[in-house]
Design a protein around this motif. Structure first.
Motif, PDB file in Angstrom:
ATOM      1  N   PHE A 157       0.804  -1.220   0.000  1.00 36.09           N
ATOM      2  CA  PHE A 157       0.000   0.000   0.000  1.00 36.09           C
ATOM      3  C   PHE A 157       0.838   1.271   0.000  1.00 36.09           C
ATOM      4  CE2 PHE A 157      -2.925  -3.223   1.628  1.00 36.09           C
ATOM      5  CZ  PHE A 157      -4.028  -3.003   0.810  1.00 36.09           C
ATOM      6  N   TYR A 158       2.088   1.178   0.438  1.00 37.47           N
ATOM      7  CA  TYR A 158       3.014   2.307   0.423  1.00 37.47           C
ATOM      8  C   TYR A 158       4.315   1.847  -0.233  1.00 37.47           C
ATOM      9  CZ  TYR A 158      -0.221   4.554   3.661  1.00 37.47           C
ATOM     10  OH  TYR A 158      -1.336   5.123   4.234  1.00 37.47           O
ATOM     11  N   PRO A 159       4.291   1.563  -1.542  1.00 38.51           N
ATOM     12  CA  PRO A 159       5.452   0.955  -2.200  1.00 38.51           C
ATOM     13  C   PRO A 159       6.693   1.838  -2.226  1.00 38.51           C
ATOM     14  CG  PRO A 159       3.763   1.552  -3.810  1.00 38.51           C
ATOM     15  CD  PRO A 159       3.140   1.701  -2.464  1.00 38.51           C
ATOM     16  N   ASP A 160       6.527   3.135  -1.988  1.00 37.30           N
ATOM     17  CA  ASP A 160       7.700   4.014  -1.951  1.00 37.30           C
ATOM     18  C   ASP A 160       8.301   4.093  -0.553  1.00 37.30           C
ATOM     19  OD1 ASP A 160       5.403   5.280  -1.034  1.00 37.30           O
ATOM     20  OD2 ASP A 160       6.037   7.270  -1.696  1.00 37.30           O
ATOM     21  N   GLY A 161       7.799   3.288   0.366  1.00 39.65           N
ATOM     22  CA  GLY A 161       8.354   3.245   1.714  1.00 39.65           C
ATOM     23  C   GLY A 161       7.396   3.806   2.738  1.00 39.65           C
ATOM     24  N   VAL A 162       7.359   3.175   3.912  1.00 42.10           N
ATOM     25  CA  VAL A 162       6.411   3.592   4.938  1.00 42.10           C
ATOM     26  C   VAL A 162       7.078   4.430   6.024  1.00 42.10           C
ATOM     27  CG1 VAL A 162       6.598   1.608   6.500  1.00 42.10           C
ATOM     28  CG2 VAL A 162       4.396   2.720   6.215  1.00 42.10           C
ATOM     29  N   GLY A 163       8.404   4.328   6.139  1.00 35.56           N
ATOM     30  CA  GLY A 163       9.099   5.095   7.164  1.00 35.56           C
ATOM     31  C   GLY A 163       8.755   4.623   8.566  1.00 35.56           C
ATOM     32  N   ALA A 164       8.951   5.517   9.542  1.00 34.17           N
ATOM     33  CA  ALA A 164       8.633   5.207  10.937  1.00 34.17           C
ATOM     34  C   ALA A 164       8.325   6.498  11.667  1.00 34.17           C
ATOM     35  CB  ALA A 164       9.802   4.488  11.610  1.00 34.17           C
ATOM     36  N   TRP A 165       7.187   6.538  12.327  1.00 37.17           N
ATOM     37  CA  TRP A 165       6.866   7.698  13.159  1.00 37.17           C
ATOM     38  C   TRP A 165       5.893   7.328  14.260  1.00 37.17           C
ATOM     39  CZ3 TRP A 165       1.659   8.751  12.704  1.00 37.17           C
ATOM     40  CH2 TRP A 165       1.029   8.525  11.471  1.00 37.17           C
ATOM     41  N   MET A 166       5.922   8.148  15.296  1.00 31.90           N
ATOM     42  CA  MET A 166       5.055   7.998  16.454  1.00 31.90           C
ATOM     43  C   MET A 166       4.537   9.374  16.819  1.00 31.90           C
ATOM     44  SD  MET A 166       6.107   6.486  20.200  1.00 31.90           S
ATOM     45  CE  MET A 166       4.929   6.361  21.549  1.00 31.90           C
ATOM     46  N   ALA A 167       3.271   9.462  17.182  1.00 35.88           N
ATOM     47  CA  ALA A 167       2.676  10.746  17.528  1.00 35.88           C
ATOM     48  C   ALA A 167       1.860  10.618  18.807  1.00 35.88           C
ATOM     49  CB  ALA A 167       1.785  11.250  16.391  1.00 35.88           C
ATOM     50  N   ARG A 168       1.685  11.752  19.458  1.00 32.77           N
ATOM     51  CA  ARG A 168       0.812  11.815  20.633  1.00 32.77           C
ATOM     52  C   ARG A 168      -0.294  12.817  20.364  1.00 32.77           C
ATOM     53  NH1 ARG A 168       1.982  13.854  26.913  1.00 32.77           N
ATOM     54  NH2 ARG A 168       0.256  15.345  26.809  1.00 32.77           N
ATOM     55  N   ILE A 169      -1.489  12.477  20.814  1.00 32.41           N
ATOM     56  CA  ILE A 169      -2.660  13.332  20.645  1.00 32.41           C
ATOM     57  C   ILE A 169      -3.231  13.640  22.016  1.00 32.41           C
ATOM     58  CG2 ILE A 169      -5.032  13.368  19.766  1.00 32.41           C
ATOM     59  CD1 ILE A 169      -3.898  11.431  17.549  1.00 32.41           C
ATOM     60  N   ASP A 170      -3.566  14.889  22.248  1.00 35.12           N
ATOM     61  CA  ASP A 170      -4.253  15.293  23.471  1.00 35.12           C
ATOM     62  C   ASP A 170      -5.746  15.363  23.185  1.00 35.12           C
ATOM     63  OD1 ASP A 170      -1.872  15.566  24.981  1.00 35.12           O
ATOM     64  OD2 ASP A 170      -1.503  17.487  24.007  1.00 35.12           O
ATOM     65  N   THR A 171      -6.548  14.870  24.109  1.00 39.56           N
ATOM     66  CA  THR A 171      -7.983  14.767  23.877  1.00 39.56           C
ATOM     67  C   THR A 171      -8.760  15.612  24.877  1.00 39.56           C
ATOM     68  OG1 THR A 171      -8.404  12.892  25.366  1.00 39.56           O
ATOM     69  CG2 THR A 171      -7.586  12.387  23.156  1.00 39.56           C
ATOM     70  N   GLU A 172      -9.972  15.924  24.499  1.00 43.20           N
ATOM     71  CA  GLU A 172     -10.908  16.617  25.382  1.00 43.20           C
ATOM     72  C   GLU A 172     -11.937  15.620  25.905  1.00 43.20           C
ATOM     73  OE1 GLU A 172     -10.720  19.639  26.447  1.00 43.20           O
ATOM     74  OE2 GLU A 172      -8.949  20.113  25.233  1.00 43.20           O
ATOM     75  N   PRO A 173     -12.348  15.756  27.160  1.00 41.25           N
ATOM     76  CA  PRO A 173     -13.279  14.774  27.747  1.00 41.25           C
ATOM     77  C   PRO A 173     -14.588  14.634  26.992  1.00 41.25           C
ATOM     78  CG  PRO A 173     -12.309  16.153  29.462  1.00 41.25           C
ATOM     79  CD  PRO A 173     -11.895  16.754  28.150  1.00 41.25           C
ATOM     80  N   THR A 174     -15.075  15.712  26.384  1.00 40.64           N
ATOM     81  CA  THR A 174     -16.349  15.640  25.671  1.00 40.64           C
ATOM     82  C   THR A 174     -16.166  15.478  24.166  1.00 40.64           C
ATOM     83  OG1 THR A 174     -16.435  18.047  25.562  1.00 40.64           O
ATOM     84  CG2 THR A 174     -17.542  16.989  27.428  1.00 40.64           C
ATOM     85  N   GLY A 175     -14.940  15.304  23.722  1.00 42.00           N
ATOM     86  CA  GLY A 175     -14.670  15.144  22.296  1.00 42.00           C
ATOM     87  C   GLY A 175     -13.760  16.217  21.760  1.00 42.00           C
TER      88      GLY A 175
END
Length: 469
Positions: free
Chosen positions: A413-431
Motif C-alpha cells: 500500500f506504500y510501495p515508496d516506503g512507509v518510514g517510521a513515526w510515532m505521535a501523541r494526541i491530546d484529547t478533550e473529555p467531551t470530544g
C-alpha cells in the motif's frame, strides 16, 4: 496477599483512570529485511521531562527476522480475580513484557525492573516449544488471564497452516503449558482474543492463516471473501466453543476486539478492515440478545475517491482509497472509541456513551496513501503510513499512534516506503483531539526500523480487564 501488592493492578476502571500518568512508553520496532535484530524502544512520554519525546532506552532482540508486532504484559488488573493462585515468593507483578515474533514464532521475555528504561532479556520461548506444547505458530496477541498468559496464534505447527488458536503460558515461568481450547467447534481462522472476565466468556476474531497473509494481501482470496468474517464466543473456564456470529462474507478481516471495561457490561466493539462490496470499513458492536450473542454494524466509513495515478497498483483499478480500519481502542471509561483508518490517514474519535449509536466527535489526519498529511512538528515532511496502532492512556487524555501495519502489507500500500513515526494526541473529555507538536519521534530516532504497537508504563486502555466496579 502478595499477589495484590502491585500498585498498577487496579480494582476498577475508575481506579485505573485516577492512577499516576504514564512516564514511559514501550514500542516494538522491526527490520523489514530481517538483516538486523528487531528491538524494544523505550520512549519518554513525561511532558515535564527534558527528554520528552525522545528514545531513552533500547534493547535489541537476540535473534533476527522476528517481525515484532503485538506484545504485552505478563500480568494486569485481572490478577485481582485470581490472586489466590501461587505465583512464587514475589507474587504476580506487572514487570515482564512478552514480545512475540509474528514471522519467527519466537517469544522474547524482557524484565522492565529495576530500571524501566533498560529492559533485560530473561527468556526466549522458541518456535519449537510453542509448536511442541501447544501446536501453534505465528503468535500474535497476548493477554494476562485467569489461568495464565493467553497467546493467540495465527497458524498451526510444522507444515500445518491452521487452525490458529490460543496457547496458554505459565504466568511466572513463561513455559508453554498447552493449547487453551478443549473443543474449538467450527473455529479455524484466528486473530485477537479478549473476554468478559466476570461473565466467563472469551471472544475471538479472525484474520487468516500464515499462507494467506505472509506474502501480502491476496486479491483472489479477498475478492472471494476468504479472509475472516466471524466472531467466536467461548466458555472461558472450559475452553469450549459456544457460538459463532458471522458478520457477512463481504466484511473481510474481523480484527481488533475491544470489550467494555465495565465488568458488568456484556458488549464490545470490533473493527472490520474492508468490505468487498464497496471498499468501506466498519465497526461492529457485539452484545447479548436474549441469552445468545449477536452483532450489529454501528459505524460505516466509506472509501474516498482518488485519481488512479496516485494509487499503488493494488488499488489503482478501484479509483478509491479504502479507509482500512486496522485498529480501534476504547477508553477505560468506555466513553470514547478511537478508530484508525490506515489507508486514508485518518484517526476518528467517537462518543460511544450509547454503544448502539456512536457519534463522531473528532477527526485528524496524518499520512495516508494519497493525502500524506504532515505532522505540525515537521510541516514540510509528507508522511507515509497512517494512524495504525492506537493506544489510549488510562485517564483517556492522551492517545499514542504508530504508523506501520505489517511489513509486506506496508510495501503493497506504500510501495515508496512507509518510514517510521510515532505521535501523541491530546484529547478533550467531551470530544476533540489535537496533535502535540512537541512529540514526534520519527525516522532515524528508531534507527531505521519500522514501529508497530505501543504499551504504556503501568497499563493502558487495551492491556487490562477489571474485576470490580
Amino acid at each position: 496477599m502478595t499477589n495484590a501488592t502491585d500498585p498498577t493492578f487496579y480494582r476498577s476502571p475508575a481506579d485505573a483512570a485516577a492512577a499516576p500518568a504514564e512516564r514511559l512508553a514501550y514500542v516494538v520496532a522491526f527490520d523489514r529485511a530481517g538483516d538486523r535484530p528487531d528491538a524494544l524502544a523505550v520512549v519518554d512520554v513525561d511532558a515535564s521531562s527534558d527528554r520528552y519525546g525522545q528514545i531513552v532506552g533500547w534493547a535489541d532482540m537476540p535473534t533476527r527476522g522476528d517481525e515484532l508486532h503485538h506484545f504485552g504484559w505478563n500480568a494486569c488488573s485481572s490478577a485481582l480475580l485470581h490472586a489466590g493462585h501461587d505465583h512464587g515468593d514475589d507474587g504476580l507483578q506487572r514487570r515482564y513484557l512478552l514480545l512475540p515474533g509474528l514471522r519467527s514464532s519466537n517469544v522474547h521475555v524482557y524484565d522492565t525492573r529495576p530500571d524501566p528504561t533498560s529492559p533485560q532479556l530473561v527468556k526466549t520461548i522458541t518456535a519449537q516449544e510453542l509448536a511442541d506444547k501447544a501446536g501453534y505458530s505465528r503468535p500474535h496477541t497476548l493477554h494476562c488471564g485467569p489461568d495464565g498468559v493467553f497467546l493467540s496464534c495465527l497458524g498451526g505447527a510444522g507444515e500445518h497452516d491452521g487452525p490458529g488458536g490460543i496457547a496458554l503460558l505459565d504466568h511466572t515461568t513463561f513455559d508453554v503449558l498447552r493449547p487453551w481450547e478443549t473443543d474449538r467447534g467450527p473455529q479455524y481462522l484466528a486473530y485477537d482474543a479478549w473476554w468478559h472476565l466476570t461473565q466467563n466468556t472469551l471472544v475471538s476474531s479472525e484474520w487468516g492463516t500464515p499462507s494467506m497473509i505472509e506474502n501480502g494481501i491476496d486479491p483472489e482470496l479477498l475478492l472471494s471473501n476468504s479472509y475472516g468474517h466471524t466472531l467466536h464466543f467461548w466458555d472461558l473456564e472450559k475452553g469450549v466453543h459456544q457460538q459463532a456470529v458471522d458478520l457477512g462474507a463481504e466484511h473481510q478481516m474481523v480484527l481488533e476486539l475491544r470489550p467494555a471495561h465495565d465488568p458488568d457490561a456484556s458488549y464490545g466493539f470490533v473493527g472490520v478492515v474492508v468490505s468487498t462490496a464497496d471498499l468501506s470499513a466498519s465497526v461492529w458492536r457485539w452484545y447479548r440478545d436474549d441469552g445468545a450473542w449477536a452483532a450489529e454494524k454501528v459505524i460505516t466509513i466509506p472509501a474516498e475517491p482518488a485519481d488512479p495515478a496516485d494509487l499503488p497498483p493494488a488499488l489503482a483499478p478501484f479509483g478509491a482509497v479504502p479507509p482500512l480500519v486496522t485498529d480501534i481502542d476504547l477508553s477505560v471509561d468506555d466513553r470514547m472509541l478511537y478508530v484508525s483508518c490506515w489507508g486514508t490517514g485518518e484517526l476518528k474519535q467517537y462518543d460511544v456513551s450509547d454503544p448502539r449509536t456512536p457519534r463522531e466527535v473528532g477527526s485528524l489526519r496524518l499520512g495516508g496513501i494519497v493525502g500524506r498529511a504532515a505532522h505540525p512538528a515537521a510541516p514540510g515532511l509528507p508522511l507515509a503510513g497512517g494512524p495504525q496502532m492506537v493506544e489510549v492512556s488510562r485517564d483517556g487524555r492522551r492517545v499514542y499512534l504508530t504508523n506501520s501495519l505489517y511489513g509486506v502489507w506496508d510495501d503493497q500500500f506504500y510501495p515508496d516506503g512507509v518510514g517510521a513515526w510515532m505521535a501523541r494526541i491530546d484529547t478533550e473529555p467531551t470530544g476533540g483531539m489535537a496533535l502535540d507538536p512537541a512529540f514526534f519521534p520519527h525516522g532515524d530516532a528508531f534507527r531505521g526500523l519500522r514501529v508497530h504497537q505501543v504499551r504504556l508504563q503501568g497499563g493502558d486502555a487495551s492491556s487490562d480487564s477489571y474485576c470490580f466496579r
